[in-house]
Design a protein around this motif. Structure first.
Motif, PDB file in Angstrom:
ATOM      1  N   LEU A  47       0.813  -1.220   0.000  1.00  0.00           N
ATOM      2  CA  LEU A  47       0.000   0.000   0.000  1.00  0.00           C
ATOM      3  C   LEU A  47       0.847   1.270   0.000  1.00  0.00           C
ATOM      4  O   LEU A  47       0.477   2.263  -0.629  1.00  0.00           O
ATOM      5  CB  LEU A  47      -0.925   0.009   1.225  1.00  0.00           C
ATOM      6  N   VAL A  48       1.963   1.272   0.716  1.00  0.00           N
ATOM      7  CA  VAL A  48       2.776   2.484   0.839  1.00  0.00           C
ATOM      8  C   VAL A  48       4.243   2.126   0.663  1.00  0.00           C
ATOM      9  O   VAL A  48       4.726   1.123   1.215  1.00  0.00           O
ATOM     10  CB  VAL A  48       2.582   3.165   2.217  1.00  0.00           C
ATOM     11  N   ASN A  70       0.971   9.636   7.024  1.00  0.00           N
ATOM     12  CA  ASN A  70      -0.309   9.161   6.484  1.00  0.00           C
ATOM     13  C   ASN A  70      -1.043  10.210   5.654  1.00  0.00           C
ATOM     14  O   ASN A  70      -2.245  10.083   5.398  1.00  0.00           O
ATOM     15  CB  ASN A  70      -1.214   8.672   7.614  1.00  0.00           C
ATOM     16  N   ILE A  73      -2.653   8.603   2.670  1.00  0.00           N
ATOM     17  CA  ILE A  73      -3.415   7.370   2.896  1.00  0.00           C
ATOM     18  C   ILE A  73      -4.897   7.714   2.978  1.00  0.00           C
ATOM     19  O   ILE A  73      -5.328   8.463   3.867  1.00  0.00           O
ATOM     20  CB  ILE A  73      -2.940   6.664   4.170  1.00  0.00           C
ATOM     21  N   ALA A 113      -6.132   6.691   8.413  1.00  0.00           N
ATOM     22  CA  ALA A 113      -6.204   7.490   7.193  1.00  0.00           C
ATOM     23  C   ALA A 113      -5.934   8.950   7.527  1.00  0.00           C
ATOM     24  O   ALA A 113      -6.067   9.392   8.675  1.00  0.00           O
ATOM     25  CB  ALA A 113      -7.564   7.325   6.538  1.00  0.00           C
TER      26      ALA A 113
END
Length: 404
Positions: A47-48, A70, A73, A113
């Motif tokens: 994801l990251v 984040n 995100i 998030a």
């Protein structure tokens, strides 16, 4: 979580041990399902991607640091897998999964998030590099931000970490020495001159040097530099044999600030006995006297506060056949007596009344007193039996205080 080398990572480490280079490229995190580390080539669900900010190698391990932010995100997730990627040793444009680790979802950290709250966290990861000598990491300096700990350490560093020079802060002409080690330069003035406010230090020091030299020379001059005459210092009488040029000896008169004495009597007090004369005060006639003076007349010696303390030693006898007597320098009105070794034996005599009393161990006894109007006070115990202690005449030291 603990990271294990993948098969590709083991192969890269073997080549690095043989002399090839091992370059760590980045770190990826995700929330995918766990997989066997050996066969893994990528995260199950990356994801990251995190850039490496620092890398150190020690004790067969490479410690790399990354910063997780984040802000990009969109949806929170559980960090269940993490991978460290290295540069492909055959193609620098490609990357391999060097080490891989997983964490059960139940215990994995939750990455919120950006809409929930702002998260920025420094993550440190250890990976095994064995005895490989050429281990490095790709660090993008534009993405590296200092940590709070590093910033605080920099602020607390007072050893000039930026190597600022004294010229940069306008101190190029100031010597780097303590204030008491300064070495000013100056030229001594040719004549005595007053200091002027605002003048340069070099000029002021030159004037001071000239003044000090003049003062030293003046003090060392023993030849009457001011041409003072004997008359000016009161030494022009026929009884003195001083010339006008020699006034360093002789008697200085009272009119010129002297005493009029060529020698003084040791330990005696000097006082003005007349408007133009001093006299020596004689010694007191008794020990313990103090200097006293009335509203007029010369000072004199007297006992303090109209009292006198005398002492005696008892003879251990009593009654009228063996009276006690103490003598004072003045006629006492009251006499207070106390045994020196204890406060349980004391008494008071009233000569004018011919009576007194003693208190010994809380027992009070009457005393017959005589000597009213004289300096000698006598008393005895008014009792039919011998009681030396009650007469304040036991074999002890006694102190008698006469109040005048």
């Amino acid at each position: 979580m603990t990271l294990q080398l993948t098969n590709a990572g083991i192969n890269a480490l073997l080549r690095a041990t043989a002399g090839d280079s091992l370059t760590l490229a980045c770190v990826k995190i995700g929330n995918g399902a766990a997989q066997a580390a050996g066969a893994a080539t990528d995260l199950s669900n990356p994801l990251v991607t995190l850039n490496i900010t620092e890398c150190t190698v020690a004790n067969q391990r490479a410690t790399i640091s990354v910063t997780l932010n984040n802000s990009t995100i969109d949806a929170g997730f559980r960090l269940t897998e993490i991978g460290v990627f290295a540069q492909d040793q055959d193609d620098a444009a490609e990357e391999i999964l060097y080490a891989y680790g997983t964490e059960p979802e139940a215990t994995a950290d939750y990455i919120a998030a950006s809409g929930d709250n702002i998260l920025e966290e420094d993550i440190t990861i250890d990976v095994f590099v064995g005895n490989a000598e050429n281990v490095s990491a790709i660090i993008n300096e534009s993405l590296v931000y200092t940590t709070k700990a590093a910033f605080d350490a920099h602020v607390a560093n007072h050893e000039n970490p930026h190597a600022v020079t004294k010229a940069q802060v306008g101190l190029s002409k100031v010597p780097n020495v303590a204030t008491n080690d300064q070495t000013p330069t100056y030229t001594e003035e040719t004549a005595d001159a007053n200091l002027t406010s605002g003048e340069r230090l070099t000029v002021a020091m030159g004037k001071i040097a000239r003044a000090v030299r003049s003062l030293i020379g003046h003090l060392a001059n023993n030849n009457n530099p001011h041409a003072v005459t004997a008359t000016q210092v009161g030494a022009a009488t026929s009884g003195h044999k001083h010339s006008a040029a020699d006034v360093t000896t002789g008697v200085l008169s009272v009119r010129r600030g002297g005493t009029g004495f060529g020698t003084l009597e040791t330990n005696k007090i000097l006082f003005p006995s007349a408007s133009g004369a001093f006299s020596h005060l004689p010694f007191p006639s008794k020990n313990g006297m103090v200097l006293t003076q009335n509203t007029s007349g010369a000072p004199f010696w007297a006992f303090p506060s109209g009292s006198q303390l005398v002492s005696y030693y008892g003879t251990n006898k009593s009654r009228s056949s063996y009276p006690n007597t103490v003598s004072f320098d003045a006629v006492p009105r009251i006499v207070f007596i106390m045994q020196r070794s204890t406060s349980s034996a004391w008494g008071v005599l009233f000569p004018a009344a011919g009576r007194g009393f003693s208190v010994v161990n809380n027992v009070t006894m009457p005393l017959i007193v005589s000597g009213n109007g004289t300096k000698n006070i006598t008393w005895y115990l008014n009792d039919s039996e011998d009681h030396p202690a009650n007469q304040l005449n036991g074999l002890f030291n006694y102190d008698a205080l006469g109040i005048f």
